[in-house]
Design a protein around this motif. Structure first.
Motif, short mmCIF file in Angstrom:
data_model
loop_
_atom_site.label_atom_id
_atom_site.label_comp_id
_atom_site.label_asym_id
_atom_site.label_seq_id
_atom_site.Cartn_x
_atom_site.Cartn_y
_atom_site.Cartn_z
N ASP A 5 1.50 6.04 -12.14
CA ASP A 5 0.28 5.42 -12.73
C ASP A 5 0.58 4.13 -13.63
O ASP A 5 -0.16 3.28 -13.72
CB ASP A 5 -0.63 6.35 -13.53
N ASP A 6 1.84 4.47 -14.46
CA ASP A 6 2.28 3.26 -15.34
C ASP A 6 2.33 1.76 -14.80
O ASP A 6 2.63 0.93 -15.32
CB ASP A 6 2.99 3.92 -16.38
N GLU A 7 2.64 1.75 -13.44
CA GLU A 7 2.92 0.48 -12.83
C GLU A 7 1.72 -0.02 -12.33
O GLU A 7 1.91 -1.09 -11.48
CB GLU A 7 3.90 0.74 -11.74
N GLU A 8 0.58 0.52 -12.42
CA GLU A 8 -0.85 0.14 -11.74
C GLU A 8 -0.99 -1.36 -12.08
O GLU A 8 -1.57 -2.13 -10.99
CB GLU A 8 -2.03 0.84 -12.37
N ALA A 9 -0.80 -2.05 -13.00
CA ALA A 9 -1.31 -3.34 -13.39
C ALA A 9 -0.21 -4.36 -12.47
O ALA A 9 -0.82 -5.33 -11.55
CB ALA A 9 -1.14 -3.80 -14.76
N GLY A 10 0.96 -4.00 -12.45
CA GLY A 10 1.79 -4.92 -11.52
C GLY A 10 1.43 -4.41 -10.06
O GLY A 10 1.62 -5.65 -9.24
N ARG A 11 1.17 -3.41 -9.54
CA ARG A 11 0.75 -3.10 -8.15
C ARG A 11 -0.40 -4.05 -7.87
O ARG A 11 -0.67 -4.34 -6.95
CB ARG A 11 0.47 -1.80 -7.97
N ARG A 12 -1.16 -4.10 -8.84
CA ARG A 12 -2.78 -4.63 -8.67
C ARG A 12 -2.51 -6.11 -8.33
O ARG A 12 -2.99 -6.79 -7.43
CB ARG A 12 -3.74 -4.51 -9.78
N GLU A 13 -1.50 -6.70 -9.03
CA GLU A 13 -1.13 -8.24 -8.91
C GLU A 13 -0.52 -8.50 -7.61
O GLU A 13 -0.89 -9.19 -6.98
CB GLU A 13 -0.28 -8.72 -9.94
N ALA A 14 0.47 -7.56 -7.27
CA ALA A 14 1.11 -7.66 -6.27
C ALA A 14 0.21 -7.62 -4.76
O ALA A 14 0.34 -8.18 -3.75
CB ALA A 14 2.44 -6.70 -5.99
N GLN A 36 -7.22 3.22 -2.28
CA GLN A 36 -6.20 3.77 -2.93
C GLN A 36 -6.43 3.53 -4.47
O GLN A 36 -6.10 4.54 -5.32
CB GLN A 36 -4.92 2.82 -2.74
N ALA A 37 -7.14 2.67 -4.90
CA ALA A 37 -7.67 2.54 -6.46
C ALA A 37 -8.34 3.82 -6.69
O ALA A 37 -8.30 4.32 -7.81
CB ALA A 37 -8.28 1.08 -6.58
N ARG A 38 -9.37 3.95 -5.90
CA ARG A 38 -10.57 4.91 -6.19
C ARG A 38 -9.56 6.37 -6.37
O ARG A 38 -9.68 7.30 -7.05
CB ARG A 38 -11.45 5.17 -5.11
N ALA A 39 -8.61 6.67 -5.14
CA ALA A 39 -7.79 7.94 -5.09
C ALA A 39 -7.02 8.14 -6.26
O ALA A 39 -6.86 9.09 -6.78
CB ALA A 39 -7.24 7.97 -3.69
N ALA A 67 -6.84 10.51 1.21
CA ALA A 67 -7.61 9.12 1.16
C ALA A 67 -6.27 8.41 1.91
O ALA A 67 -6.53 7.46 2.73
CB ALA A 67 -7.57 8.57 -0.10
N ARG A 68 -4.98 8.86 1.73
CA ARG A 68 -3.92 8.03 2.22
C ARG A 68 -3.90 8.33 3.77
O ARG A 68 -3.58 7.50 4.49
CB ARG A 68 -2.60 8.37 1.60
N ALA A 69 -4.05 9.62 4.21
CA ALA A 69 -4.06 10.01 5.62
C ALA A 69 -5.05 8.99 6.44
O ALA A 69 -5.01 8.69 7.69
CB ALA A 69 -4.40 11.30 5.74
N GLU A 70 -6.18 8.93 5.72
CA GLU A 70 -7.27 8.26 6.44
C GLU A 70 -6.99 6.92 6.56
O GLU A 70 -7.13 6.32 7.64
CB GLU A 70 -8.77 8.65 5.62
N ALA A 71 -6.40 6.41 5.49
CA ALA A 71 -6.08 4.87 5.43
C ALA A 71 -5.02 4.69 6.47
O ALA A 71 -5.11 3.37 7.04
CB ALA A 71 -5.57 4.65 4.01
N LEU A 119 1.01 -1.23 0.03
CA LEU A 119 -0.03 0.17 -0.08
C LEU A 119 0.72 1.22 -0.02
O LEU A 119 0.41 1.98 -0.63
CB LEU A 119 -1.08 -0.09 0.89
N ASP A 120 1.89 1.20 0.85
CA ASP A 120 2.96 2.47 1.11
C ASP A 120 3.68 2.72 -0.42
O ASP A 120 3.49 3.87 -1.01
CB ASP A 120 3.83 2.42 1.90
#
Length: 174
Positions: free
Chosen positions: A83-92, A133-136, A147-151, A75-76
């Motif tokens: 943004d271009d790393e989003e697919a890899g982050r989703r899998e991880a 995080q995905a929405r933000a 959103a991060r602060a609340e998380a 998450l951190d």
């Protein structure tokens, strides 16, 4: 001769009676000692089982917290990744949540229920933070920071509640 026989008979009977009483007293004492030893053995076995359960719980809680920490790290990274790393982050992120779920199953198995409930809160909060995080990331940078602060506040709260309940279950203070 009658006196001699009578004395011999009385001596024999008194010897037999004394031997019988000594045998009975010995049997009673031995029985009491055996019951006491059995009670001690049961207590020792119960203590060993309690220690084994405590160790099993400690290992399950530690594994769970390690998996939660791995998810938090994902998450951190996600909060600051491009943004271009989003697919890899989703899998991880999916892999991290899967590992956390597996660790949570062990927490549920070893209990107690209060710790499992707190663990469920951690799992739920991590899932919520991944969704937030995905929405933000789809929204503006300002919304992302909020959103991060609340998380992070939620993360700290649910983790502290889990650890406190786990410590109570392990009999640790503080």
């Amino acid at each position: 001769m009658n006196d001699t026989v009578a004395v011999a008979l009385i001596t024999s009977l008194s010897t037999l009676a004394a031997a019988g009483m000594a045998g009975t007293a010995s049997a009673l004492t031995t029985g009491k000692q055996l019951r006491h030893q059995a009670a001690l053995a049961r207590e020792e076995q119960a203590a060993q089982q309690a220690v084994a359960l405590r160790e099993l719980r400690r290992e399950a809680y530690e594994r769970f917290l390690t998996r939660a920490d791995a998810a938090y790290r994902m998450l951190d990274e996600g909060w600051s990744a491009p943004d271009d790393e989003e697919a890899g982050r989703r899998e991880a992120g999916f892999a991290a949540r899967r590992a956390l779920d597996e660790a949570y199953v062990r927490v549920r198995l070893v209990g107690p229920e209060a710790v499992a409930e707190q663990g469920a809160g951690v799992v739920e909060a991590i899932g919520d933070e991944f969704r937030r995080q995905a929405r933000a990331r789809r929204a503006s940078a300002e919304a992302e920071a909020s959103a991060r602060a609340e998380a992070l506040r939620t993360r700290v709260a649910v983790s502290e509640e889990f650890v406190a309940e786990a410590r109570r279950a392990l009999g640790a203070s503080g």
